[in-house]
Design a protein around this motif. Sequence first.
Motif, PDB file in Angstrom:
ATOM      1  N   HIS A   1     -11.450 -38.222  45.913  1.00 22.39           N
ATOM      2  CA  HIS A   1     -10.479 -38.267  44.817  1.00 22.39           C
ATOM      3  C   HIS A   1     -10.081 -36.847  44.447  1.00 22.39           C
ATOM      4  CE1 HIS A   1      -9.471 -39.307  40.375  1.00 22.39           C
ATOM      5  NE2 HIS A   1      -8.396 -39.341  41.124  1.00 22.39           N
ATOM      6  N   VAL A   2      -8.807 -36.557  44.579  1.00 25.38           N
ATOM      7  CA  VAL A   2      -8.253 -35.273  44.156  1.00 25.38           C
ATOM      8  C   VAL A   2      -7.503 -35.529  42.858  1.00 25.38           C
ATOM      9  CG1 VAL A   2      -6.660 -33.389  44.719  1.00 25.38           C
ATOM     10  CG2 VAL A   2      -8.050 -34.440  46.535  1.00 25.38           C
ATOM     11  N   GLU A   3      -7.843 -34.742  41.841  1.00 26.64           N
ATOM     12  CA  GLU A   3      -7.247 -34.897  40.512  1.00 26.64           C
ATOM     13  C   GLU A   3      -6.754 -33.526  40.065  1.00 26.64           C
ATOM     14  OE1 GLU A   3      -8.900 -36.484  36.203  1.00 26.64           O
ATOM     15  OE2 GLU A   3     -10.298 -35.563  37.609  1.00 26.64           O
ATOM     16  N   VAL A   4      -5.511 -33.476  39.576  1.00 24.81           N
ATOM     17  CA  VAL A   4      -4.956 -32.202  39.133  1.00 24.81           C
ATOM     18  C   VAL A   4      -4.333 -32.347  37.749  1.00 24.81           C
ATOM     19  CG1 VAL A   4      -2.747 -32.590  40.332  1.00 24.81           C
ATOM     20  CG2 VAL A   4      -3.420 -30.269  39.713  1.00 24.81           C
ATOM     21  N   PHE A   5      -4.578 -31.343  36.924  1.00 27.23           N
ATOM     22  CA  PHE A   5      -3.890 -31.173  35.650  1.00 27.23           C
ATOM     23  C   PHE A   5      -2.861 -30.077  35.896  1.00 27.23           C
ATOM     24  CE2 PHE A   5      -7.747 -33.202  34.482  1.00 27.23           C
ATOM     25  CZ  PHE A   5      -7.509 -33.878  33.295  1.00 27.23           C
ATOM     26  N   LEU A   6      -1.596 -30.390  35.690  1.00 28.06           N
ATOM     27  CA  LEU A   6      -0.544 -29.417  35.968  1.00 28.06           C
ATOM     28  C   LEU A   6       0.585 -29.537  34.967  1.00 28.06           C
ATOM     29  CD1 LEU A   6       1.716 -31.431  37.227  1.00 28.06           C
ATOM     30  CD2 LEU A   6       0.640 -30.905  39.392  1.00 28.06           C
ATOM     31  N   ASN A   7       1.570 -28.655  35.096  1.00 29.46           N
ATOM     32  CA  ASN A   7       2.761 -28.683  34.260  1.00 29.46           C
ATOM     33  C   ASN A   7       3.927 -28.241  35.134  1.00 29.46           C
ATOM     34  OD1 ASN A   7       4.870 -27.432  32.423  1.00 29.46           O
ATOM     35  ND2 ASN A   7       3.501 -28.301  30.879  1.00 29.46           N
TER      36      ASN A   7
END
Length: 172
Positions: free
Chosen positions: A19-25
Amino acid sequence: MSMEYAPPLSFGREEAKKHVEVFLNTACPYCHNFFLAAHEAVMPRVEAGEVRYTIKHYDKPKVRLLHGTIANLFIDYNQPNEAYEIMKSLFLTQKEWARLDSGEIEQMMEQEYGCQEQRSTMNLSLDITKEALERSISVVPTVFINGEKFEFDSRSPVGTIGKALEQAVDSI
């Protein structure tokens, strides 16, 4: 009265071993590099059923990121494929629209993408912000692979990030 809610943008099988999880904008230039790298390195593995990929747009209260927050409020996360394509387009055209004022960004989202402001996205944004604060996420992009923070130089070119991401996913 029920609260409208949209899920985070997630692709792949729920039971995938990775599982790859990213917090981005979308207004962040470093997130631009990560998003494009992940598009090349992770999305084929999602399609192969190996990886689940979750994207969480963090509407971090930082002046430089407010343009991304405005654009994000128009993305309908209940339509994940469309949301992903809009997000990809926003990253590809980031230098142009990041110079606009808030009203021009709203107009762009309505006219160029056919989007309306989404109440469900506002609620999702609040949930993601709460989660980011609980997890002590202070910068974007912040990436986790199977719950472990993925350390990489976010200023690196897309190809370098992509290779590091592939290696990290392979090592799990």
